[in-house]
Structures are given as structure tokens and as C-alpha cells.
Design a protein around this motif. Structure first.
Motif, PDB file in Angstrom:
ATOM      1  N   HIS A  59      32.270 -25.505-139.449  1.00 37.65           N
ATOM      2  CA  HIS A  59      32.396 -26.601-138.517  1.00 37.65           C
ATOM      3  C   HIS A  59      31.127 -27.388-138.324  1.00 37.65           C
ATOM      4  O   HIS A  59      30.866 -28.628-138.092  1.00 37.65           O
ATOM      5  CB  HIS A  59      32.975 -26.059-137.155  1.00 37.65           C
ATOM      6  N   VAL A  60      29.847 -26.625-138.109  1.00 36.16           N
ATOM      7  CA  VAL A  60      28.683 -27.151-138.052  1.00 36.16           C
ATOM      8  C   VAL A  60      28.304 -28.254-139.055  1.00 36.16           C
ATOM      9  O   VAL A  60      27.987 -29.427-138.833  1.00 36.16           O
ATOM     10  CB  VAL A  60      27.459 -26.368-137.673  1.00 36.16           C
ATOM     11  N   MET A  61      28.693 -27.642-140.521  1.00 36.15           N
ATOM     12  CA  MET A  61      28.195 -28.580-141.527  1.00 36.15           C
ATOM     13  C   MET A  61      29.135 -29.747-141.594  1.00 36.15           C
ATOM     14  O   MET A  61      28.601 -30.824-141.539  1.00 36.15           O
ATOM     15  CB  MET A  61      28.659 -27.780-142.729  1.00 36.15           C
ATOM     16  N   GLN A  62      30.329 -29.638-141.126  1.00 33.94           N
ATOM     17  CA  GLN A  62      31.353 -30.740-141.151  1.00 33.94           C
ATOM     18  C   GLN A  62      30.925 -31.964-140.140  1.00 33.94           C
ATOM     19  O   GLN A  62      30.817 -32.897-140.428  1.00 33.94           O
ATOM     20  CB  GLN A  62      32.624 -30.436-140.789  1.00 33.94           C
ATOM     21  N   LEU A  63      30.587 -31.334-138.953  1.00 32.55           N
ATOM     22  CA  LEU A  63      30.092 -32.313-137.709  1.00 32.55           C
ATOM     23  C   LEU A  63      28.971 -33.060-138.099  1.00 32.55           C
ATOM     24  O   LEU A  63      28.708 -34.114-137.898  1.00 32.55           O
ATOM     25  CB  LEU A  63      29.962 -31.522-136.457  1.00 32.55           C
ATOM     26  N   LEU A  64      27.931 -32.252-138.557  1.00 34.97           N
ATOM     27  CA  LEU A  64      26.751 -32.759-139.231  1.00 34.97           C
ATOM     28  C   LEU A  64      27.033 -34.011-140.196  1.00 34.97           C
ATOM     29  O   LEU A  64      26.207 -35.172-140.126  1.00 34.97           O
ATOM     30  CB  LEU A  64      25.785 -31.875-139.699  1.00 34.97           C
ATOM     31  N   GLN A  65      27.699 -33.767-141.230  1.00 33.10           N
ATOM     32  CA  GLN A  65      27.989 -34.521-142.170  1.00 33.10           C
ATOM     33  C   GLN A  65      28.808 -35.875-141.877  1.00 33.10           C
ATOM     34  O   GLN A  65      28.070 -36.986-141.988  1.00 33.10           O
ATOM     35  CB  GLN A  65      28.684 -34.158-143.298  1.00 33.10           C
ATOM     36  N   GLN A  66      29.658 -35.761-140.917  1.00 29.77           N
ATOM     37  CA  GLN A  66      30.381 -36.737-140.253  1.00 29.77           C
ATOM     38  C   GLN A  66      29.379 -37.689-139.296  1.00 29.77           C
ATOM     39  O   GLN A  66      29.817 -38.970-139.178  1.00 29.77           O
ATOM     40  CB  GLN A  66      31.515 -36.082-139.285  1.00 29.77           C
ATOM     41  N   SER A  67      28.550 -37.148-138.749  1.00 29.72           N
ATOM     42  CA  SER A  67      27.535 -37.948-138.052  1.00 29.72           C
ATOM     43  C   SER A  67      26.473 -38.379-138.719  1.00 29.72           C
ATOM     44  O   SER A  67      25.481 -38.948-138.058  1.00 29.72           O
ATOM     45  CB  SER A  67      27.179 -37.095-136.606  1.00 29.72           C
ATOM     46  N   VAL A  84      25.662 -28.716-132.839  1.00 25.76           N
ATOM     47  CA  VAL A  84      25.369 -30.185-133.301  1.00 25.76           C
ATOM     48  C   VAL A  84      24.508 -30.936-132.343  1.00 25.76           C
ATOM     49  O   VAL A  84      23.291 -31.573-132.594  1.00 25.76           O
ATOM     50  CB  VAL A  84      26.277 -30.792-134.222  1.00 25.76           C
ATOM     51  N   ALA A  85      24.700 -30.834-131.048  1.00 27.32           N
ATOM     52  CA  ALA A  85      24.003 -31.570-130.071  1.00 27.32           C
ATOM     53  C   ALA A  85      22.790 -31.149-129.901  1.00 27.32           C
ATOM     54  O   ALA A  85      21.757 -31.871-129.976  1.00 27.32           O
ATOM     55  CB  ALA A  85      24.945 -31.576-128.722  1.00 27.32           C
ATOM     56  N   ALA A  86      22.587 -29.753-129.958  1.00 29.29           N
ATOM     57  CA  ALA A  86      21.363 -29.101-129.760  1.00 29.29           C
ATOM     58  C   ALA A  86      20.285 -29.347-130.988  1.00 29.29           C
ATOM     59  O   ALA A  86      19.273 -29.403-130.719  1.00 29.29           O
ATOM     60  CB  ALA A  86      21.509 -27.531-129.456  1.00 29.29           C
ATOM     61  N   LEU A  87      21.034 -29.387-132.260  1.00 25.96           N
ATOM     62  CA  LEU A  87      20.275 -29.659-133.497  1.00 25.96           C
ATOM     63  C   LEU A  87      19.674 -31.082-133.549  1.00 25.96           C
ATOM     64  O   LEU A  87      18.746 -31.432-134.055  1.00 25.96           O
ATOM     65  CB  LEU A  87      21.055 -29.450-134.640  1.00 25.96           C
ATOM     66  N   THR A  88      20.419 -31.954-132.711  1.00 26.20           N
ATOM     67  CA  THR A  88      20.095 -33.510-133.008  1.00 26.20           C
ATOM     68  C   THR A  88      19.303 -34.120-131.880  1.00 26.20           C
ATOM     69  O   THR A  88      19.118 -35.342-131.872  1.00 26.20           O
ATOM     70  CB  THR A  88      21.365 -34.296-133.405  1.00 26.20           C
ATOM     71  N   ASP A  89      19.609 -33.183-130.473  1.00 29.36           N
ATOM     72  CA  ASP A  89      18.856 -34.151-129.349  1.00 29.36           C
ATOM     73  C   ASP A  89      17.987 -33.199-128.704  1.00 29.36           C
ATOM     74  O   ASP A  89      18.318 -32.111-128.244  1.00 29.36           O
ATOM     75  CB  ASP A  89      20.351 -34.260-128.466  1.00 29.36           C
TER      76      ASP A  89
END
Ligand SMILES: NC(=O)c1ccc[n+]([C@@H]2O[C@H](COP(=O)([O-])OP(=O)(O)OC[C@H]3O[C@@H](n4cnc5c(N)ncnc54)[C@H](OP(=O)(O)O)[C@@H]3O)[C@@H](O)[C@H]2O)c1
Length: 286
Positions: free
Chosen positions: A14-22, A176-181
Motif C-alpha cells: 500500500h505504501v508503494m501504491q500511495l506514493l506512486q498515486q501521489s 506516506v504522510a511521514a515520508l513526505t511531510d
């Protein structure tokens, strides 16, 4: 570039999917396996926590790492190996998937002892860090799928102990929030779903979702090791699971937090919604 370890697993996928989608650049770390394929367009690196050279390749040109280490080898060594190569390669931040109850004392045992040592290593790594301590995953009941399809009862290792069962997709969304913010730097989040459920409560909600009875059979702590070994679980993982399930059975995971809602600005998903989305796994019917 963000490196996602455990990318073929429950949360990492899911982490992969959400990162790609964003629209973020993400690299999936998986082990070499004959016949393994990943979805087209996914940047994949083959690496193993046991193989430092492969980890060095995995972290090349990476800014942030999602660090997931597997329960079948409950050791901080995997986290520490990744942290060492990440620091040397100039990676700036890490988001570690840990577990609820980590480091708490239970009798003579420490709950999540390996995660506890790994968390300490993450905090001392010099990288910017966020630690995620999720409660019991909704997806754990996928282990029941064969038994339910065969009309057999499912084992209950946690008795009436209630837990804030969480949808793995919500754990990934927080990751994903933590990886990107950078606002999540230095935070330790305890991630739970919206309601406290015992395992029999989960069985009832699942039964409702799939239209079939789901019967649970209590496995007392004294019989748990034997039953887990018989299911094929590695001995080191059995020990960690027995401690963790006894902790939950005693009611110590009876915790709900607002951390998912605070990070995602929406409530966490309910177990019954997860069950509806996955009914096919238990019935074979879409
Ligand atoms: N289940 C729960 O209720 C719960 C609750 C709280 C915390 N947790 C924590 O969540 C984590 C498990 O997450 P998950 O369920 O998403 O994992 P998972 O589905 O069991 O997947 C494990 C992943 O680890 C990878 N892996 C295993 N050994 C490896 C190695 N030697 N080198 C590189 N990769 C390796 C696997 O990759 P390959 O496919 O390449 O083998 C796979 O992608 C554990 O740390 C556990 O303590 C779980």
C-alpha cells in the motif's frame, strides 16, 4: 527517491501504491525469488537485509526510507543493517514500522523486544525519524480464510482481549504522510482503528460481511506455542507471537488513539469495511 522495504508485504504494497498515486518517486525493495513479478512501471531493487552489498545498492540516491522488518526473523539486526548503509549513503530520513506495546514489560518478557532495540537505533541514527506503532492488523484474519472456506473454527489466541484493530491501508497512508511531510519528524505515533474489538467481535463482524458463520476456538497461552509451531511458524517468531498475544489477552492493547485522524485529517477505517472489501478471500465469491 523513497525506498520502500517490505514492498511486497501487507503494508509496504500500500505504501508503494500511495506514493506512486501521489506522484512521488518510489523504489520497491524485494528479495530475489524465482518467478517473482512486480507490476509494470515499478522501480524495483532486489535486496535482502542479510546482504549488506544488496542494501547498499538499494539505498543509492535515496532521500527517505520506509523501514519494515519481517516478523519471521524478529531481530533488530535487519533494521540496524539498513540504518548503517542509509547513513553512509546520505539518506536523510527514515519511517520505521514498529508495533503497539513495544518495550513494555510483561512478566519477565519485553513486548516487541526486537522493535524496541530497533526503535532506539532509529532514534540514535542521526537521520530524521518517525516511528509508527500500529495495533493489530485487520489483515491478520486472512490467516483464517482456509478454515472459514472449509467451515472450520478459527483459533483465538487473545481471548476477550480487545484491540484497536487497524486497516493496513491506514498505516500505509500515515507512513506516506511521514515520508513526505517534515511535520512528522521526531514523532512516535500509536496507530489504531476506530473501535475496540476482541477477536470474537471481529469474527462476528466478518461473519456479517461474508454471510457465513465464523466460529472461534480459544487457544489458551499454554497451548499457543505448540499450535503456532504446528502451523509452520519459525520458533523465534513463535516466541515473539506468544508474548504479544498474551499481552493482548491481558487487555494491555485496549487502546484507541486519535493519531490516524490527526495525521490524515479523516477517521480511521472500520474493521467491518475492511471485511467487506476482502469478502472474496473468505468465500471465493466476488
Ligand atoms: N500483523 C500485525 O498485527 C502487526 C501489528 C503491529 C506491528 N506489526 C509489524 O508489522 C511488520 C510486518 O508488516 P507486514 O505484515 O506488512 O509484513 P509482511 O506482509 O509479513 O511482509 C514481510 C515483508 O518483508 C520482506 N522481507 C522478509 N524478510 C526479508 C529479508 N531478509 N530481506 C528483505 N526483505 C525481507 C518480505 O519481502 P519478500 O516478499 O521479498 O520476501 C515482505 O515484503 C512487522 O514488523 C510486525 O512486527 C504487525
Amino acid at each position: 527517491m523513497i525506498l520502500v522495504t517490505g514492498a511486497s508485504g501487507t503494508v509496504g504494497r500500500h505504501v508503494m501504491q500511495l506514493l506512486q498515486q501521489s506522484g512521488h518517486r518510489a523504489r520497491a525493495m524485494v528479495r530475489a525469488r524465482p518467478g517473482r513479478t512486480m507490476p509494470p512501471g515499478v522501480d524495483v531493487v532486489q535486496a535482502d537485509f542479510e546482504d549488506l552489498a544488496s542494501l547498499r545498492r538499494a539505498v543509492a540516491d535515496v532521500r527517505a526510507v520506509f523501514l519494515l522488518t519481517a516478523p519471521d526473523t524478529p531481530t533488530p539486526d535487519h533494521d540496524m543493517a539498513l540504518l548503517a548503509v542509509a547513513r553512509a549513503a546520505g539518506v536523510s530520513s527514515v519511517v520505521k514500522l514498529s508495533a503497539i506495546g513495544t518495550g513494555e514489560r510483561f512478566g519477565t518478557a519485553t513486548v516487541g523486544a526486537w522493535h524496541h532495540m530497533a526503535e532506539d537505533a532509529v532514534r540514535a541514527s542521526g537521520l530524521t525519524w518517525t516511528i509508527l506503532r500500529p495495533s493489530s492488523f485487520a489483515s491478520n484474519c486472512l490467516y483464517w480464510a482456509d478454515a472459514i472456506r472449509a467451515g472450520q473454527p478459527v483459533p483465538n489466541l487473545t481471548g476477550d482481549g480487545e484491540q484497536g484493530v487497524i486497516d493496513p491501508r491506514d498505516i500505509a497512508a500515515v507512513a506516506v504522510a511521514a515520508l513526505t511531510d517534515p511535520a512528522h519528524a521526531g514523532k512516535t505515533y500509536t496507530l489504531t482503528g476506530p473501535e475496540l474489538l476482541s477477536l470474537p467481535d471481529q469474527a462476528n463482524q466478518l461473519a456479517e460481511a461474508i454471510g457465513r458463520p465464523v466460529v472461534t476456538v480459544d487457544v489458551p497461552p499454554a497451548s499457543a506455542p505448540q499450535q503456532l509451531l504446528a502451523s509452520g511458524m519459525p520458533p523465534a517468531a513463535v516466541e515473539a507471537t506468544v508474548i504479544g498475544t498474551a499481552w493482548a489477552r491481558a487487555g494491555h492493547n485496549r487502546i484507541l488513539t486519535d493519531d490516524v485522524a490527526t495525521v490524515l485529517a479523516r477517521p480511521p477505517a472500520a474493521f467491518r469495511d475492511w471485511a467487506r472489501r476482502h469478502r472474496e478471500a473468505f468465500t471465493g465469491a466476488p
